[in-house]
Write a protein that holds these residues in place. Structure first.
Motif, mmCIF file in Angstrom:
data_model
loop_
_atom_site.group_PDB
_atom_site.id
_atom_site.type_symbol
_atom_site.label_atom_id
_atom_site.label_comp_id
_atom_site.label_asym_id
_atom_site.label_seq_id
_atom_site.Cartn_x
_atom_site.Cartn_y
_atom_site.Cartn_z
ATOM 1 N N ARG A 1 0.855 -1.185 0.000
ATOM 2 C CA ARG A 1 0.000 0.000 0.000
ATOM 3 C C ARG A 1 0.896 1.242 0.000
ATOM 4 O O ARG A 1 1.375 1.671 1.040
ATOM 5 C CB ARG A 1 -0.916 -0.023 1.228
ATOM 6 N N LEU A 2 1.118 1.808 -1.166
ATOM 7 C CA LEU A 2 2.040 2.934 -1.296
ATOM 8 C C LEU A 2 1.390 4.261 -0.920
ATOM 9 O O LEU A 2 2.077 5.193 -0.500
ATOM 10 C CB LEU A 2 2.571 3.003 -2.729
ATOM 11 N N ALA A 3 0.084 4.375 -1.120
ATOM 12 C CA ALA A 3 -0.660 5.588 -0.742
ATOM 13 C C ALA A 3 -2.084 5.182 -0.410
ATOM 14 O O ALA A 3 -2.681 4.350 -1.099
ATOM 15 C CB ALA A 3 -0.641 6.616 -1.872
ATOM 16 N N LEU B 1 -4.842 4.071 -2.713
ATOM 17 C CA LEU B 1 -4.796 4.931 -3.891
ATOM 18 C C LEU B 1 -3.687 4.510 -4.852
ATOM 19 O O LEU B 1 -3.791 4.712 -6.065
ATOM 20 C CB LEU B 1 -4.559 6.385 -3.487
ATOM 21 N N LYS B 2 -2.622 3.945 -4.299
ATOM 22 C CA LYS B 2 -1.487 3.517 -5.110
ATOM 23 C C LYS B 2 -0.941 2.235 -4.510
ATOM 24 O O LYS B 2 -0.715 2.154 -3.302
ATOM 25 C CB LYS B 2 -0.404 4.607 -5.137
ATOM 26 N N THR B 3 -0.734 1.226 -5.356
ATOM 27 C CA THR B 3 -0.305 -0.071 -4.842
ATOM 28 C C THR B 3 0.692 -0.712 -5.788
ATOM 29 O O THR B 3 0.699 -0.432 -6.990
ATOM 30 C CB THR B 3 -1.528 -0.996 -4.637
ATOM 31 N N LYS B 4 1.522 -1.593 -5.234
ATOM 32 C CA LYS B 4 2.528 -2.304 -6.028
ATOM 33 C C LYS B 4 2.417 -3.800 -5.751
ATOM 34 O O LYS B 4 2.497 -4.234 -4.604
ATOM 35 C CB LYS B 4 3.936 -1.812 -5.665
ATOM 36 N N ILE B 5 2.191 -4.576 -6.800
ATOM 37 C CA ILE B 5 2.157 -6.026 -6.649
ATOM 38 C C ILE B 5 3.528 -6.496 -6.168
ATOM 39 O O ILE B 5 4.559 -6.172 -6.762
ATOM 40 C CB ILE B 5 1.807 -6.717 -7.983
ATOM 41 N N LYS C 1 -6.659 -6.757 -12.220
ATOM 42 C CA LYS C 1 -6.043 -6.161 -13.406
ATOM 43 C C LYS C 1 -4.635 -6.708 -13.649
ATOM 44 O O LYS C 1 -4.191 -6.844 -14.791
ATOM 45 C CB LYS C 1 -5.978 -4.639 -13.263
ATOM 46 N N ALA C 2 -3.931 -7.025 -12.555
ATOM 47 C CA ALA C 2 -2.552 -7.494 -12.672
ATOM 48 C C ALA C 2 -2.454 -8.962 -13.086
ATOM 49 O O ALA C 2 -1.361 -9.446 -13.373
ATOM 50 C CB ALA C 2 -1.816 -7.284 -11.353
ATOM 51 N N GLY C 3 -3.593 -9.666 -13.114
ATOM 52 C CA GLY C 3 -3.576 -11.048 -13.588
ATOM 53 C C GLY C 3 -4.186 -12.071 -12.653
ATOM 54 O O GLY C 3 -4.435 -13.212 -13.066
ATOM 55 N N ILE D 1 2.599 -1.501 -10.731
ATOM 56 C CA ILE D 1 2.126 -0.424 -9.866
ATOM 57 C C ILE D 1 0.847 0.165 -10.450
ATOM 58 O O ILE D 1 0.790 0.476 -11.644
ATOM 59 C CB ILE D 1 3.188 0.677 -9.708
ATOM 60 N N TYR D 2 -0.156 0.316 -9.614
ATOM 61 C CA TYR D 2 -1.437 0.872 -10.042
ATOM 62 C C TYR D 2 -1.783 2.092 -9.191
ATOM 63 O O TYR D 2 -1.662 2.059 -7.969
ATOM 64 C CB TYR D 2 -2.553 -0.174 -9.910
ATOM 65 N N CYS D 3 -2.221 3.145 -9.852
ATOM 66 C CA CYS D 3 -2.706 4.357 -9.187
ATOM 67 C C CYS D 3 -4.184 4.526 -9.502
ATOM 68 O O CYS D 3 -4.597 4.395 -10.654
ATOM 69 C CB CYS D 3 -1.935 5.591 -9.659
#
Length: 327
Positions: free
Chosen positions: A215-217, A224-228, A282-284, A312-314
């Motif tokens: 959970r980046l943000a 709001l912003k995340t990284k697999i 969305k990432a699979g 990374i998704y925002c």
């Protein structure tokens, strides 16, 4: 095929992922959205809408049952915490009219709704979790014994979306927030990186997808912003949890990786599609597609690290006019 999403609210992205999955599978799908508010944004992305009473109303379950029976709903999918226990308790009533409910067993949902039980559950599995107390007096006693210290974290025992959840750095603030929150827990504050793990299982609780993401943000408890982040330790720990918990459908698990030790401290379990679940899809790790395949009687198997590692998704806000016919 017909799906009913309860309390759809702002879950536009989730609705869109199910629509996309149906299109890719060439599946004729009707999405029915239910909410108490006729201007809930996600309703405008559903094929049919139903305005229902509040969850605490005694007519809530009878209303949902009537909708499912009259519309021939194949599966009911909850999206918020407050109706999870009620749906779990009434799951058999829906199954009797031919509607599956993506909700786990009553005892497992109950331990998620009370964070006193959640911490104990993590510990029983051999996972680390900050141990809570449910009074300022008990926290003071633990401080006197040298077991805990400030900063601490106070939040409702059955809360969600980070509402009334606060870091506290002294006893005066702790007393202030304790007066504000009706039923609360106090935990040691864990400093580190926050992660959510999206887990999807079949009806029998067998894992299909396990997707950790950082959970980046965050805003108001929603990412709001995340990284697999395909972390082997997290995945192994969640395989252990799934084996005992036996989730039905989607759950999300939240944890903090402590910055000093690198240990994972597990915080809570939400037995539903979380707000950020579409990002793993969305990432699979396509749990929307998996739901449709399950409803068609297809066997689905475990897909190890299905989501693209490092993606990374925002997220961003959009608007929809809710009175187009009146202007």
């Amino acid at each position: 095929m017909k799906l009913l999403f309860t309390s759809v609210g702002r879950r536009v992205e989730l609705i869109q992922e199910f629509r996309r999955a149906a299109d890719e599978l060439n599946e004729a799908l009707t999405i029915i959205g239910a909410d108490i508010a006729p201007d809930a944004p996600a309703l405008y992305f559903c094929d049919e809408t139903q305005i229902v009473c509040r969850i605490k109303d005694k007519n809530y379950i009878p209303q949902l049952l009537a909708i499912c029976e009259s519309k021939g709903v194949d599966c009911l999918i909850p999206t918020i915490d407050t109706d999870l226990l009620l749906l779990a308790e009434n799951k058999k009533r829906f199954e009797e009219i031919g509607t599956k409910v993506l909700i786990s067993a009553v005892d497992k949902v109950r331990l998620c709704r009370d964070k006193n039980y959640t911490a104990d559950y993590f510990l029983s599995l051999g996972l680390k979790s900050p141990v809570p107390v449910n009074s300022v007096e008990k926290f003071e006693q633990s401080m006197a014994c040298g077991e805990v210290s400030f900063p601490a974290f106070i939040k409702p025992k059955d809360g969600s979306s980070s509402i009334n959840a606060y870091r506290v750095d002294n006893l005066d603030d702790l007393n202030l927030y304790a007066e504000k929150i009706e039923e609360y827990i106090i935990q040691p504050y864990i400093s580190g990186r926050e992660f959510t793990i999206d887990i999807f299982c079949d009806y029998e609780g067998n894992p299909v997808y396990i997707t950790p993401r950082e959970r980046l943000a965050v805003r108001s408890g929603e990412v709001l912003k995340t990284k697999i982040t395909q972390d082997d330790t997290m995945i192994a720990e969640m395989r252990k949890l799934v084996e005992n918990y036996k989730p039905c459908g989607q759950i999300t698990v939240q944890l903090i990786r402590e910055e000093k030790t690198g240990n994972n401290y597990y915080i809570e379990i939400n037995p539903r599609f979380g707000g950020g679940a579409p990002l793993s899809i969305k990432a699979g790790a396509d749990s929307a597609e998996a739901v449709l395949k399950m409803l068609n009687g297809e066997e689905i198997i475990y897909h190890h690290k299905a989501a693209r590692d490092g993606a990374i998704y925002c997220r961003f806000d959009q608007s929809v006019c809710v009175n187009e016919d009146e202007v």
